[in-house]
Scaffold this active site. Structure first.
Site, PDB file in Angstrom:
ATOM      1  N   ASN A 127     116.597  86.904  32.073  1.00  0.00           N
ATOM      2  CA  ASN A 127     115.660  87.676  32.462  1.00  0.00           C
ATOM      3  C   ASN A 127     115.488  87.265  33.653  1.00  0.00           C
ATOM      4  O   ASN A 127     114.696  86.284  34.253  1.00  0.00           O
ATOM      5  CB  ASN A 127     114.294  87.221  31.523  1.00  0.00           C
ATOM      6  CG  ASN A 127     113.052  87.895  31.851  1.00  0.00           C
ATOM      7  OD1 ASN A 127     113.105  88.843  32.881  1.00  0.00           O
ATOM      8  ND2 ASN A 127     111.899  87.415  31.418  1.00  0.00           N
ATOM      9  N   TRP A 128     115.939  88.085  34.591  1.00  0.00           N
ATOM     10  CA  TRP A 128     115.959  88.008  35.986  1.00  0.00           C
ATOM     11  C   TRP A 128     114.455  88.067  36.645  1.00  0.00           C
ATOM     12  O   TRP A 128     114.253  87.724  37.955  1.00  0.00           O
ATOM     13  CB  TRP A 128     116.893  88.973  36.821  1.00  0.00           C
ATOM     14  CG  TRP A 128     118.269  88.308  36.589  1.00  0.00           C
ATOM     15  CD1 TRP A 128     118.767  87.395  35.962  1.00  0.00           C
ATOM     16  CD2 TRP A 128     119.359  89.236  37.191  1.00  0.00           C
ATOM     17  NE1 TRP A 128     120.086  87.509  36.031  1.00  0.00           N
ATOM     18  CE2 TRP A 128     120.446  88.320  36.959  1.00  0.00           C
ATOM     19  CE3 TRP A 128     119.557  90.249  37.977  1.00  0.00           C
ATOM     20  CZ2 TRP A 128     121.959  88.947  37.268  1.00  0.00           C
ATOM     21  CZ3 TRP A 128     120.939  90.573  38.594  1.00  0.00           C
ATOM     22  CH2 TRP A 128     121.892  89.885  38.002  1.00  0.00           C
ATOM     23  N   LYS A 129     113.379  88.756  35.834  1.00  0.00           N
ATOM     24  CA  LYS A 129     112.150  89.100  36.470  1.00  0.00           C
ATOM     25  C   LYS A 129     112.461  89.803  37.769  1.00  0.00           C
ATOM     26  O   LYS A 129     113.184  90.504  37.966  1.00  0.00           O
ATOM     27  CB  LYS A 129     111.399  87.914  36.662  1.00  0.00           C
ATOM     28  CG  LYS A 129     111.422  86.763  35.323  1.00  0.00           C
ATOM     29  CD  LYS A 129     110.550  85.818  35.077  1.00  0.00           C
ATOM     30  CE  LYS A 129     110.545  85.064  33.765  1.00  0.00           C
ATOM     31  NZ  LYS A 129     109.739  84.057  33.400  1.00  0.00           N
ATOM     32  N   HIS A 187     106.907  90.506  27.062  1.00  0.00           N
ATOM     33  CA  HIS A 187     106.905  89.193  27.658  1.00  0.00           C
ATOM     34  C   HIS A 187     105.478  88.797  28.191  1.00  0.00           C
ATOM     35  O   HIS A 187     104.509  89.756  28.475  1.00  0.00           O
ATOM     36  CB  HIS A 187     107.705  89.582  28.762  1.00  0.00           C
ATOM     37  CG  HIS A 187     108.137  88.124  29.505  1.00  0.00           C
ATOM     38  ND1 HIS A 187     107.278  87.377  30.449  1.00  0.00           N
ATOM     39  CD2 HIS A 187     109.292  87.244  29.257  1.00  0.00           C
ATOM     40  CE1 HIS A 187     107.768  86.185  30.464  1.00  0.00           C
ATOM     41  NE2 HIS A 187     109.186  85.984  30.213  1.00  0.00           N
ATOM     42  N   GLU A 215     104.386  87.509  30.521  1.00  0.00           N
ATOM     43  CA  GLU A 215     103.829  88.046  31.871  1.00  0.00           C
ATOM     44  C   GLU A 215     103.494  89.386  31.951  1.00  0.00           C
ATOM     45  O   GLU A 215     102.352  89.750  32.547  1.00  0.00           O
ATOM     46  CB  GLU A 215     105.072  87.760  32.777  1.00  0.00           C
ATOM     47  CG  GLU A 215     105.269  86.362  33.437  1.00  0.00           C
ATOM     48  CD  GLU A 215     106.825  86.103  33.618  1.00  0.00           C
ATOM     49  OE1 GLU A 215     107.513  86.787  33.997  1.00  0.00           O
ATOM     50  OE2 GLU A 215     107.110  84.699  33.570  1.00  0.00           O
ATOM     51  N   GLU A 246     108.561  82.200  23.143  1.00  0.00           N
ATOM     52  CA  GLU A 246     108.375  81.517  24.675  1.00  0.00           C
ATOM     53  C   GLU A 246     107.126  81.146  24.495  1.00  0.00           C
ATOM     54  O   GLU A 246     106.002  81.718  24.628  1.00  0.00           O
ATOM     55  CB  GLU A 246     108.721  82.823  25.480  1.00  0.00           C
ATOM     56  CG  GLU A 246     110.010  83.370  25.491  1.00  0.00           C
ATOM     57  CD  GLU A 246     110.276  83.816  26.911  1.00  0.00           C
ATOM     58  OE1 GLU A 246     111.463  83.458  27.436  1.00  0.00           O
ATOM     59  OE2 GLU A 246     109.662  84.767  27.651  1.00  0.00           O
ATOM     60  N   GLY A 293     108.892  78.445  33.112  1.00  0.00           N
ATOM     61  CA  GLY A 293     108.820  78.205  34.671  1.00  0.00           C
ATOM     62  C   GLY A 293     108.292  76.934  34.953  1.00  0.00           C
ATOM     63  O   GLY A 293     107.830  76.706  36.388  1.00  0.00           O
ATOM     64  N   SER A 345     112.145  77.616  30.204  1.00  0.00           N
ATOM     65  CA  SER A 345     112.777  76.225  31.036  1.00  0.00           C
ATOM     66  C   SER A 345     114.021  75.824  30.348  1.00  0.00           C
ATOM     67  O   SER A 345     114.236  74.672  30.273  1.00  0.00           O
ATOM     68  CB  SER A 345     111.749  75.051  31.146  1.00  0.00           C
ATOM     69  OG  SER A 345     110.520  75.455  31.887  1.00  0.00           O
ATOM     70  N   GLY A 352     114.917  82.284  31.856  1.00  0.00           N
ATOM     71  CA  GLY A 352     114.442  83.032  33.341  1.00  0.00           C
ATOM     72  C   GLY A 352     115.429  82.310  34.515  1.00  0.00           C
ATOM     73  O   GLY A 352     116.130  82.866  34.947  1.00  0.00           O
ATOM     74  N   GLY A 353     114.537  81.400  35.095  1.00  0.00           N
ATOM     75  CA  GLY A 353     115.193  80.934  36.622  1.00  0.00           C
ATOM     76  C   GLY A 353     116.598  80.400  36.442  1.00  0.00           C
ATOM     77  O   GLY A 353     117.351  80.680  37.269  1.00  0.00           O
TER      78      GLY A 353
END
Ligand code: 13P
Length: 247
Positions: free
Chosen positions: A9-11, A93, A95, A165, A171, A211, A232-233
């Site tokens: 998930n590149w956001k 998600h 977010e 999640e 993150g 993470s 993610g990251g």
């Protein structure tokens, strides 16, 4: 046997040129992996990624609206995602739920619509730190799962991927430990078994997210009920993402 699925998930990261470069490299590096690999890129990059004709890596989006078309300024329709080669779409998600105030009812409409047009939803569920401390984790994920899946037919449930999640692990560098994540994920699977059948629940893939890194992925993948990760990251760097896919 459930095929493991690792999704990035590149956001809100990566412009078109960067996205092309990463996906080209990734597609070669993981060409022989038995794992299903998905990159959920920003909307602006999807069309260019589709044009690459990637062999291994599948393309997904990070959100969509549930209407076919119309006066919904700033939104993207399910058909538009299909049109640019998406096979997956992340829905619900945390977010989106927190920052953009998406509720269970809206997420449910999106899940139903995604399935209708042939997109596989990656449905995210998870608790906040306060909810965890209050001992409400299982209740929260059962509730979010049940509401998001309302009206999903038995023939369609196998198309749904669920991502557990825990919000406090996103993150932050904090992760749920493998056993703990597996327990919550098995609760999600039991919820699906109650809504459908144990056999169908056994077909649904459930990921862990929060993470995930090359150094901790194995701890999750060795668990009985964890079928992959939503990353993610660490999906923003080719080497890290490949390291996760090659757990
Ligand atoms: P991080 O892997 O950066 O913690 O993000 C997790 C996530 O939100 C994936 O959807």
């Amino acid at each position: 046997m459930r095929t493991p699925i690792i999704a990035g998930n590149w956001k809100m990261h990566k412009n078109v040129g960067e996205a092309i470069e990463i996906c080209r490299q990734l597609d070669e590096l993981v060409a022989d992996s038995p794992v299903e690999v998905v990159v959920c890129a920003p909307f602006t990059a999807l069309s260019a990624l589709n044009a690459l004709g990637l062999k291994k890596v599948k393309i997904g989006a990070q959100n969509m609206y549930y209407a076919d078309q119309g006066a919904f300024t700033g939104e993207i329709s399910p058909g538009m995602l299909v049109d640019v080669g998406c096979q997956y779409v992340i829905l619900g998600h945390s977010e989106r739920r927190e920052i953009f105030k998406e509720d269970d009812e809206l997420i449910n409409k999106k899940v139903l619509k995604a399935l209708e047009v042939g997109l596989r939803p990656i449905l995210c569920v998870g608790e906040t730190l306060e909810e965890r401390k209050a001992g409400n984790t299982e209740q929260i994920v059962v509730d979010q799962t049940t509401k998001a899946l309302a009206g999903v037919a038995a023939e369609q449930i196998g198309e749904v991927v669920i991502a557990y999640e825990p919000i406090w692990a996103i993150g932050t560098g904090e992760t749920s430990d493998g056993n703990d994540a597996n327990q919550v994920i098995s609760t999600i699977r039991q919820t699906i078994a109650k809504l459908y059948t144990a056999e169908l629940a056994g077909q649904v893939r459930i990921q862990y997210g929060g993470s995930v890194k090359p150094g901790n992925i194995a701890e999750f993948m060795e668990q009985s009920d964890i079928d992959g990760a939503l990353v993610g990251g660490a999906s923003l760097k080719v080497q890290d993402f490949v390291g996760i896919i090659e757990y």
